[in-house]
Scaffold this motif. Structure first.
Motif, PDB file in Angstrom:
ATOM      1  N   GLY A 152       0.780  -1.224   0.000  1.00  0.00           N
ATOM      2  CA  GLY A 152       0.000   0.000   0.000  1.00  0.00           C
ATOM      3  C   GLY A 152       0.807   1.268   0.000  1.00  0.00           C
ATOM      4  N   GLY A 153       2.003   1.259  -0.610  1.00  0.00           N
ATOM      5  CA  GLY A 153       2.785   2.486  -0.728  1.00  0.00           C
ATOM      6  C   GLY A 153       3.660   2.804   0.462  1.00  0.00           C
ATOM      7  N   ARG A 200      -2.048   4.483   6.101  1.00  0.00           N
ATOM      8  CA  ARG A 200      -1.870   4.605   7.545  1.00  0.00           C
ATOM      9  C   ARG A 200      -2.009   3.243   8.230  1.00  0.00           C
ATOM     10  N   LEU A 201      -2.974   2.440   7.784  1.00  0.00           N
ATOM     11  CA  LEU A 201      -3.168   1.115   8.377  1.00  0.00           C
ATOM     12  C   LEU A 201      -1.964   0.221   8.099  1.00  0.00           C
ATOM     13  N   HIS A 202      -1.513   0.205   6.834  1.00  0.00           N
ATOM     14  CA  HIS A 202      -0.350  -0.620   6.500  1.00  0.00           C
ATOM     15  C   HIS A 202       0.887  -0.135   7.248  1.00  0.00           C
ATOM     16  N   ILE A 223      -4.239   5.032  15.508  1.00  0.00           N
ATOM     17  CA  ILE A 223      -4.697   3.699  15.116  1.00  0.00           C
ATOM     18  C   ILE A 223      -4.200   2.705  16.148  1.00  0.00           C
ATOM     19  N   ASP A 224      -5.109   1.886  16.675  1.00  0.00           N
ATOM     20  CA  ASP A 224      -4.747   0.881  17.676  1.00  0.00           C
ATOM     21  C   ASP A 224      -4.283  -0.392  16.982  1.00  0.00           C
ATOM     22  N   VAL A 225      -3.158  -0.941  17.464  1.00  0.00           N
ATOM     23  CA  VAL A 225      -2.619  -2.184  16.926  1.00  0.00           C
ATOM     24  C   VAL A 225      -2.417  -3.159  18.085  1.00  0.00           C
ATOM     25  N   LEU A 226      -2.971  -4.348  17.935  1.00  0.00           N
ATOM     26  CA  LEU A 226      -2.867  -5.386  18.962  1.00  0.00           C
ATOM     27  C   LEU A 226      -1.654  -6.264  18.673  1.00  0.00           C
ATOM     28  N   VAL A 227      -0.800  -6.469  19.689  1.00  0.00           N
ATOM     29  CA  VAL A 227       0.415  -7.271  19.535  1.00  0.00           C
ATOM     30  C   VAL A 227       0.573  -8.175  20.751  1.00  0.00           C
ATOM     31  N   PRO A 228       1.406  -9.212  20.661  1.00  0.00           N
ATOM     32  CA  PRO A 228       1.659 -10.057  21.837  1.00  0.00           C
ATOM     33  C   PRO A 228       2.280  -9.260  22.980  1.00  0.00           C
TER      34      PRO A 228
END
Length: 345
Positions: A20-21, A68-70, A126-131
């Motif tokens: 996505g750029g 932004r998401l990527h 943007i919220d990102v879920l990680v371990p």
């Protein structure tokens, strides 16, 4: 070619299109872009720009919502296998390009199409879920949320997204406005995204049920879920030609104790139906014990009890109609049930 011969890198244009750029600095270096070239491209007024630490946007101007998401996912996975060509990974091309990271919170709800969630362009972060053990810091535009148990993501427009109950819980954790929380929860049920019990389970695990504005929204959520389940129950009886029951009644022994309420009762066949709309809270075991005691008492009196969940009514209505019809037809083979008084509730 020997076993140790490195694979030729994919063209930069192809890799650009696949993400996505946006690319990480590690990906750019693996495709022949030197540090000096990277600095030159990212100079003020240059064709590229760094929008997150070690994440480069390959054009000038503001990023799109998709970019932004990527970028957020690349930031969260930049130290994993995301920079390795797909053909060299253990699972080949079927492996996710964003291992152990997924969009959650309001951004995820926007991707699911929630009208009560802000649009992606309106979200500052943007919220990102990680371990839990990932060593990452949040930034001005990316909020890192850690969890000991990563859920299985859903793919929405090629973006890994947390399941709705988890995304909703992460969104609610950041909201203090009762009206916003209520709108999100109400839409969750009305739009059929998931069952209320799944939402309450996530809110319980996140320890959010101690917040008064969340508790109030949960009560509305459960009531909304029950109303929809009752609509499905009426529809099942009508569409599958079942005998019309007496709806929403209390059962009582003549001059004796109250036996409990049921959602539908067929007095000629002594068959009762009850919707299991329990929300999993801390008192779930006690509530289930109450359900079990009521069922055992009714069945000792010769009354068959059919339990049905909202999920089964929604996804397997024909099967539930068959189960109900079988219970009604079996009435002729049973001993007559005890007489009970039927009262509206």
């Amino acid at each position: 070619m020997t076993h140790n011969t490195p694979l030729s890198p994919r063209p930069l244009r192809e890799l650009d299109d696949s993400h996505g750029g946006v690319l990480t600095t590690g990906q750019l270096r693996s495709h022949g872009v030197s540090t000096a070239e990277l600095n030159e491209q990212c100079r003020p007024g240059g064709p590229w720009q760094q929008i997150l630490p070690h994440v480069i946007l390959l054009h000038p101007g503001p990023p799109t919502s998709e970019e932004r998401l990527h970028a957020a996912l690349l930031y969260a996975t930049r130290q994993s296998t995301v920079g390795v060509p797909a053909q060299t990974r253990p699972e080949g091309r079927h492996r996710s390009p964003y291992p152990e990271a997924m969009i959650t919170g309001l951004a995820a709800l926007a991707l699911y199409g929630f009208s009560s969630a802000p649009s992606l362009p309106a979200l500052a972060r943007i919220d990102v879920l990680v371990p839990r053990l990932r060593r990452l810091r949040s930034t001005n535009t990316v909020q890192i949320i850690r969890t000991p148990d990563m859920p299985t993501p859903r793919q929405v427009t090629c973006i890994p997204v947390a399941p709705v109950p988890r995304a909703l819980a992460d969104a609610v954790a950041e909201l203090s406005d009762a009206a916003s929380v209520l709108r999100l929860m109400t839409e969750t049920v009305r739009a059929g995204h998931c069952e209320p019990a799944a939402v309450v389970r996530e809110l319980t695990q996140a320890k959010l049920l101690s917040r008064p504005h969340v508790v109030g929204a949960v009560d509305s959520l459960v009531a909304e879920g029950r109303a929809r389940a009752e609509d499905h129950l009426y529809r099942m009886v009508r569409e599958y030609g079942l005998p019309e029951p007496i709806w929403n009644v209390d059962l009582r022994l003549p001059g004796g104790p109250h036996l409990g309420g049921v959602d539908a009762y067929w007095p000629d066949q002594a068959v009762a139906m009850e919707l299991d709309t329990r929300a999993p809270r801390q008192d779930e075991d006690a509530l289930w014990s109450e359900y079990a005691r009521k069922r055992e008492h009714l069945e000792r009196l010769g009354i068959t009890v059919v339990y049905v969940t909202p999920k089964k009514l929604r996804h397997a209505m024909e099967e539930q109609a068959a189960v109900t019809r079988t219970a009604l037809m079996a009435a002729n083979d049973r001993e007559p049930a005890a007489y009970v008084v039927v009262l509206p509730r």
